[in-house]
Structures are given as structure tokens and as C-alpha cells.
Design a protein around this motif. Structure first.
Motif, PDB file in Angstrom:
ATOM      1  N   LEU A  32       0.822  -1.211   0.000  1.00 44.44           N
ATOM      2  CA  LEU A  32       0.000   0.000   0.000  1.00 44.44           C
ATOM      3  C   LEU A  32       0.852   1.256   0.000  1.00 44.44           C
ATOM      4  O   LEU A  32       0.425   2.306  -0.496  1.00 44.44           O
ATOM      5  CB  LEU A  32      -0.911   0.010   1.230  1.00 44.44           C
ATOM      6  N   ALA A  33       2.047   1.150   0.565  1.00 48.74           N
ATOM      7  CA  ALA A  33       2.952   2.309   0.670  1.00 48.74           C
ATOM      8  C   ALA A  33       4.272   2.003  -0.022  1.00 48.74           C
ATOM      9  O   ALA A  33       4.796   0.893   0.106  1.00 48.74           O
ATOM     10  CB  ALA A  33       3.207   2.643   2.137  1.00 48.74           C
ATOM     11  N   PRO A  34       4.853   2.956  -0.740  1.00 52.52           N
ATOM     12  CA  PRO A  34       6.198   2.759  -1.296  1.00 52.52           C
ATOM     13  C   PRO A  34       7.215   2.581  -0.173  1.00 52.52           C
ATOM     14  O   PRO A  34       7.058   3.122   0.926  1.00 52.52           O
ATOM     15  CB  PRO A  34       6.454   4.066  -2.067  1.00 52.52           C
ATOM     16  N   LEU A  35       8.257   1.823  -0.441  1.00 57.07           N
ATOM     17  CA  LEU A  35       9.327   1.662   0.531  1.00 57.07           C
ATOM     18  C   LEU A  35      10.088   2.981   0.670  1.00 57.07           C
ATOM     19  O   LEU A  35      10.359   3.660  -0.319  1.00 57.07           O
ATOM     20  CB  LEU A  35      10.280   0.548   0.088  1.00 57.07           C
ATOM     21  N   VAL A  36      10.420   3.340   1.909  1.00 56.86           N
ATOM     22  CA  VAL A  36      11.100   4.610   2.184  1.00 56.86           C
ATOM     23  C   VAL A  36      12.290   4.368   3.097  1.00 56.86           C
ATOM     24  O   VAL A  36      12.367   3.345   3.793  1.00 56.86           O
ATOM     25  CB  VAL A  36      10.131   5.624   2.840  1.00 56.86           C
ATOM     26  N   ASP A  37      13.229   5.333   3.098  1.00 55.49           N
ATOM     27  CA  ASP A  37      14.422   5.197   3.933  1.00 55.49           C
ATOM     28  C   ASP A  37      14.109   5.366   5.413  1.00 55.49           C
ATOM     29  O   ASP A  37      14.731   4.720   6.264  1.00 55.49           O
ATOM     30  CB  ASP A  37      15.483   6.219   3.504  1.00 55.49           C
ATOM     31  N   ALA A  42       6.494   6.170   6.217  1.00 50.64           N
ATOM     32  CA  ALA A  42       5.708   5.448   5.210  1.00 50.64           C
ATOM     33  C   ALA A  42       4.228   5.780   5.351  1.00 50.64           C
ATOM     34  O   ALA A  42       3.694   5.837   6.464  1.00 50.64           O
ATOM     35  CB  ALA A  42       5.923   3.948   5.368  1.00 50.64           C
ATOM     36  N   ARG A  43       3.575   5.999   4.227  1.00 46.47           N
ATOM     37  CA  ARG A  43       2.134   6.232   4.192  1.00 46.47           C
ATOM     38  C   ARG A  43       1.573   5.586   2.927  1.00 46.47           C
ATOM     39  O   ARG A  43       2.248   5.511   1.897  1.00 46.47           O
ATOM     40  CB  ARG A  43       1.791   7.731   4.187  1.00 46.47           C
ATOM     41  N   ALA A  44       0.325   5.136   3.007  1.00 43.03           N
ATOM     42  CA  ALA A  44      -0.334   4.558   1.841  1.00 43.03           C
ATOM     43  C   ALA A  44      -0.490   5.604   0.752  1.00 43.03           C
ATOM     44  O   ALA A  44      -0.657   6.801   1.032  1.00 43.03           O
ATOM     45  CB  ALA A  44      -1.704   4.011   2.234  1.00 43.03           C
ATOM     46  N   THR A  45      -0.442   5.169  -0.498  1.00 42.41           N
ATOM     47  CA  THR A  45      -0.733   6.084  -1.591  1.00 42.41           C
ATOM     48  C   THR A  45      -2.196   6.528  -1.462  1.00 42.41           C
ATOM     49  O   THR A  45      -3.034   5.827  -0.892  1.00 42.41           O
ATOM     50  CB  THR A  45      -0.533   5.420  -2.957  1.00 42.41           C
TER      51      THR A  45
END
Length: 264
Positions: A32-37, A42-45
Motif C-alpha cells: 500500500l505504501a512505497p518503501l522509504v528510507d 511510510a504512508r499509503a498512496t
């Protein structure tokens, strides 16, 4: 394996959309959310979140997030509150949250203070071991900890992993070890996402399940699916899923299409 942008991909949704009682069980990060550093950012699109809300509002349809995140962290990144219709399974199924009016979850493992104390001590030791290694981070978890190396170079990653593996082998040899994308997790609870999905299926009375994941830890759940269920893998890599989509944006489109079919 079918790709969702093929015509057969859309066809794969029709049987699951017609299920009498449908459980839509989703990993969060990378799905649901892109991978982040920075994990807590992280949040859902927007489209993915909207599709989840639409599905959760439909009759005889349950949406659940099934994540390796601790329940507390999952509620933050999913922007989840007590009024939500969305069920949660955190820590790979060791922690649960259910909406008011649904069957209560009973934890089969009573509070184990000895294991909790050991986890606290081993996590502190792990932090000390990698404190000076650039790009490496220890994340305390509800039942252990995770070693994150997303921002580390190959040498730093290898050094940190070797040190942590040695620590756990000596201090907590019975813990479960899980690997993922730039992460290794250790926990004294042994539940997996397969048991989480099985429990959710039973609690909701689901006649069919759609499960979506993106990482190695999701494969237990994908392999456990029954005839009539649908497994979706987001991204590349070997998988037991029958349907493949390239990224969270494409998965949001898939969820939106499922919501359209289910509503009709």
C-alpha cells in the motif's frame, strides 16, 4: 504467473469479487505504501488508501493489514484509529487489533516476562554492537528487534549482520530469524503471516481471501492460500503468488478495480 496489466489479470479478480464473504489481507510497506528510507514516514498512496476504505465499507467484506511492524507502529503509519473498520495483525501475526463488535482476539501465549526481559537485554546489546556502523539501525520490536541496513554499504552490512547473528546465536538461539529487503529480524514469538491469515479467515468467516505482499516474509501467507483464494505479489522476485503487479501504484489500481467489481 499472471501480470495484472494483462487481460487475464483483470479476469483474476472476478471470482474473488463474487465471494460470499471476502477477506482482503494486505501487507503495508511495499504494497500500500512505497518503501522509504525512514520507516515511520511510510504512508499509503492516496489511491490505495481510498480503495482500502471503499472495500472496508462494502457488505460481507473485511480488510486487514498484516504486517511485520509492531501494532503500535502499524497504527501510526496506517493512520488508523479506534473508529476504523480495518482489522490489524502486527508483528507477523503475534499482535492483533479488531474493530468494536467483532470477535475478540485471544492471545494463545500468555505474557512471558522472562522472554520480554531477554529481548530488552539483547536489543540493547545489538544497539551497542552497531552503534558506530554507518547506515545501520536497530529497530526495537514488540518481541525482539530488527537490523536495518538499507542505508549501509556492502561492507558495513556484512559486518553488522555478522556481529548481530553471533550475538543472537549465543544469547537467544531459539529465536525466529526472518529476512527481508535490507532487514533481518529476530523474535522470540514464532508466528508467521500464514497463521495470521488463517486466524483472520476463521474470525471473519471468509469464504475467499485475497492476500498481497512484496517480501520474503509474505511468502508463508501466499503459500498457505486455498483454492479459490488469490495471491498477489507487488514487485519483482520469486513468489508463490498467482498475480504479479510492479509497484504500489499498480496495486492501488488493482484494489480499485476489485472495489468496483465487488460493489457491482
Amino acid at each position: 504467473m499472471t501480470r495484472a496489466h494483462d487481460d487475464r489479470g483483470a479476469d483474476s479478480l472476478e471470482p474473488i469479487a463474487k465471494a460470499d464473504r471476502l477477506l482482503v489481507a494486505l501487507d503495508f510497506d511495499g504494497v500500500l505504501a512505497p518503501l522509504v528510507d525512514e520507516p515511520m514516514s511510510a504512508r499509503a498512496t492516496a489511491r490505495g488508501g481510498a480503495a482500502v476504505d471503499r472495500l472496508a465499507a462494502l457488505p460481507r467484506t473485511t480488510v486487514a493489514l498484516v504486517s511485520g511492524r509492531s501494532l503500535a507502529d502499524l497504527r501510526i503509519i496506517a493512520e488508523h484509529d479506534d473508529a476504523s473498520r480495518i482489522w490489524l495483525a502486527g508483528s507477523h501475526g503475534a499482535e492483533h487489533w479488531r474493530p468494536e463488535g467483532t470477535p475478540a482476539h485471544v492471545d494463545p501465549v500468555a505474557a512471558d516476562t522472562a522472554s520480554a526481559s531477554l529481548a530488552e537485554a539483547v536489543t540493547a546489546d545489538a544497539r551497542r554492537l552497531v552503534a558506530d556502523v554507518p547506515g545501520v539501525r536497530i529497530e526495537p520490536k514488540a518481541y525482539g528487534f530488527a537490523l536495518h541496513t538499507r542505508l549501509a554499504g556492502p561492507d558495513e552490512t556484512a559486518s553488522a549482520q555478522a556481529a548481530i547473528e553471533s550475538l543472537v546465536a549465543q544469547a537467544a538461539p531459539g529465536w525466529r530469524r526472518r529476512t527481508g529487503k535490507d532487514v533481518v529480524e529476530f523474535a522470540w514469538r514464532h508466528e508467521g503471516k500464514d497463521t495470521a491469515v488463517a486466524e483472520l479467515r476463521k474470525a471473519t468467516g471468509a469464504s475467499a481471501v485475497l492476500f498481497a505482499g512484496d517480501d520474503v516474509t509474505d511468502e508463508d501467507a501466499l503459500r498457505s492460500l486455498c483454492p479459490g483464494d488469490l495471491g498477489v505479489h507487488v514487485g519483482e522476485g520469486e513468489t508463490a503468488a498467482s498475480l504479479l503487479v510492479p509497484d504500489p501504484d499498480a496495486f492501488a489500481e488493482l484494489l480499485s478495480a476489485l472495489a468496483d467489481l465487488r460493489a457491482s
